[in-house]
Design a protein around this motif. Structure first.
Motif, PDB file in Angstrom:
ATOM      1  N   PRO A   1       5.564  11.025  -0.525  1.00  0.00           N
ATOM      2  CA  PRO A   1       6.775  10.941  -0.329  1.00  0.00           C
ATOM      3  C   PRO A   1       7.106  10.503   0.965  1.00  0.00           C
ATOM      4  CG  PRO A   1       6.776  12.872  -1.349  1.00  0.00           C
ATOM      5  CD  PRO A   1       5.399  12.488  -1.381  1.00  0.00           C
ATOM      6  N   GLU A   2       6.406  11.011   2.167  1.00  0.00           N
ATOM      7  CA  GLU A   2       6.258  10.725   3.652  1.00  0.00           C
ATOM      8  C   GLU A   2       5.814   9.250   3.757  1.00  0.00           C
ATOM      9  OE1 GLU A   2       4.758  13.312   2.483  1.00  0.00           O
ATOM     10  OE2 GLU A   2       5.606  15.082   3.090  1.00  0.00           O
ATOM     11  N   VAL A   3       5.046   8.647   3.162  1.00  0.00           N
ATOM     12  CA  VAL A   3       4.433   7.628   3.388  1.00  0.00           C
ATOM     13  C   VAL A   3       5.694   6.457   2.823  1.00  0.00           C
ATOM     14  CG1 VAL A   3       2.596   5.702   2.539  1.00  0.00           C
ATOM     15  CG2 VAL A   3       2.197   8.043   3.166  1.00  0.00           C
ATOM     16  N   ARG A   4       6.180   6.679   1.600  1.00  0.00           N
ATOM     17  CA  ARG A   4       7.123   5.924   1.201  1.00  0.00           C
ATOM     18  C   ARG A   4       8.248   5.985   1.929  1.00  0.00           C
ATOM     19  NH1 ARG A   4       7.242   6.355  -5.251  1.00  0.00           N
ATOM     20  NH2 ARG A   4       4.915   5.369  -5.532  1.00  0.00           N
ATOM     21  N   THR A   5       8.674   6.866   2.739  1.00  0.00           N
ATOM     22  CA  THR A   5       9.860   6.994   3.587  1.00  0.00           C
ATOM     23  C   THR A   5       9.322   6.460   4.964  1.00  0.00           C
ATOM     24  OG1 THR A   5      10.285   9.126   3.036  1.00  0.00           O
ATOM     25  CG2 THR A   5      11.054   8.817   5.213  1.00  0.00           C
ATOM     26  N   LEU A   6       8.277   6.395   5.495  1.00  0.00           N
ATOM     27  CA  LEU A   6       7.688   5.520   6.508  1.00  0.00           C
ATOM     28  C   LEU A   6       7.955   4.050   6.113  1.00  0.00           C
ATOM     29  CD1 LEU A   6       6.277   5.059   9.235  1.00  0.00           C
ATOM     30  CD2 LEU A   6       4.160   5.059   7.873  1.00  0.00           C
TER      31      LEU A   6
ATOM     32  N   TRP B   1       0.768  -1.274  -0.111  1.00  0.00           N
ATOM     33  CA  TRP B   1       0.017   0.072   0.007  1.00  0.00           C
ATOM     34  C   TRP B   1       0.991   1.204  -0.204  1.00  0.00           C
ATOM     35  CZ3 TRP B   1      -0.941   4.423   2.685  1.00  0.00           C
ATOM     36  CH2 TRP B   1      -2.255   5.054   2.119  1.00  0.00           C
ATOM     37  N   CYS B   2       1.840   1.281   0.845  1.00  0.00           N
ATOM     38  CA  CYS B   2       2.956   2.397   0.932  1.00  0.00           C
ATOM     39  C   CYS B   2       3.546   2.643  -0.395  1.00  0.00           C
ATOM     40  CB  CYS B   2       3.858   2.312   1.918  1.00  0.00           C
ATOM     41  SG  CYS B   2       3.088   2.201   3.707  1.00  0.00           S
ATOM     42  N   ALA B   3       4.062   1.649  -1.152  1.00  0.00           N
ATOM     43  CA  ALA B   3       4.508   1.624  -2.229  1.00  0.00           C
ATOM     44  C   ALA B   3       3.751   2.196  -3.564  1.00  0.00           C
ATOM     45  CB  ALA B   3       5.196   0.244  -2.852  1.00  0.00           C
ATOM     46  N   ASP B   4       2.683   1.852  -3.460  1.00  0.00           N
ATOM     47  CA  ASP B   4       1.587   2.288  -4.430  1.00  0.00           C
ATOM     48  C   ASP B   4       1.185   3.950  -4.107  1.00  0.00           C
ATOM     49  OD1 ASP B   4       1.606  -0.098  -5.690  1.00  0.00           O
ATOM     50  OD2 ASP B   4      -0.223  -0.723  -4.659  1.00  0.00           O
ATOM     51  N   ALA B   5       1.265   4.505  -3.000  1.00  0.00           N
ATOM     52  CA  ALA B   5       0.898   5.617  -2.493  1.00  0.00           C
ATOM     53  C   ALA B   5       2.038   6.721  -3.398  1.00  0.00           C
ATOM     54  CB  ALA B   5       0.762   5.901  -1.095  1.00  0.00           C
TER      55      ALA B   5
END
Length: 116
Positions: free
Chosen positions: A45-50, A38-42
């Motif tokens: 940038p902050e979500v991918r960093t998380l 889910w994070c990769a599809d978002a």
């Protein structure tokens, strides 16, 4: 409809909530995959960093999920010690600075023990 940041929090909470359920490794792996996918599809940038941070710390997170124990108490005490040491900077006597740190981190000072 909830925003993407609240959805990522929900996915992360669902992953960490497995600590209270005696989940199998397969269930934990599925929850991890679901979160990271889910994070990769978002496209945030902050979500991918998380997601990268969760992946980097996965061994520690997996240990928490498996045992239900964390080092949160010791981390909290260390934070208080650093804060007090920062505030006590400039004491000429290192013993006084050490005593002040010890007094602040005792249970009585933190409000756990009440005296009548």
């Amino acid at each position: 409809m909830p925003g993407p940041r609240s959805r990522v929090r929900r996915h992360l909470r669902n992953l960490l909530a497995l600590a209270r359920t005696s989940a199998s490794r397969h269930q934990v792996g599925q929850a991890r995959w679901k979160f990271l996918t889910w994070c990769a599809d978002a496209d945030i940038p902050e979500v991918r960093t998380l997601a990268a941070t969760v992946d980097r710390w996965w061994n520690e997170i997996a240990a928490f999920i498996a045992t239900g124990h964390s080092n949160a108490k010791s981390e909290g005490i260390n934070r208080v010690i650093k804060l007090v040491a920062r505030n006590a900077f400039g004491f000429r006597n290192a013993g006084h600075q050490r005593l002040r740190t010890r007094c602040v981190t005792t249970r009585r000072a933190r409000g756990h023990l009440r005296t009548a």
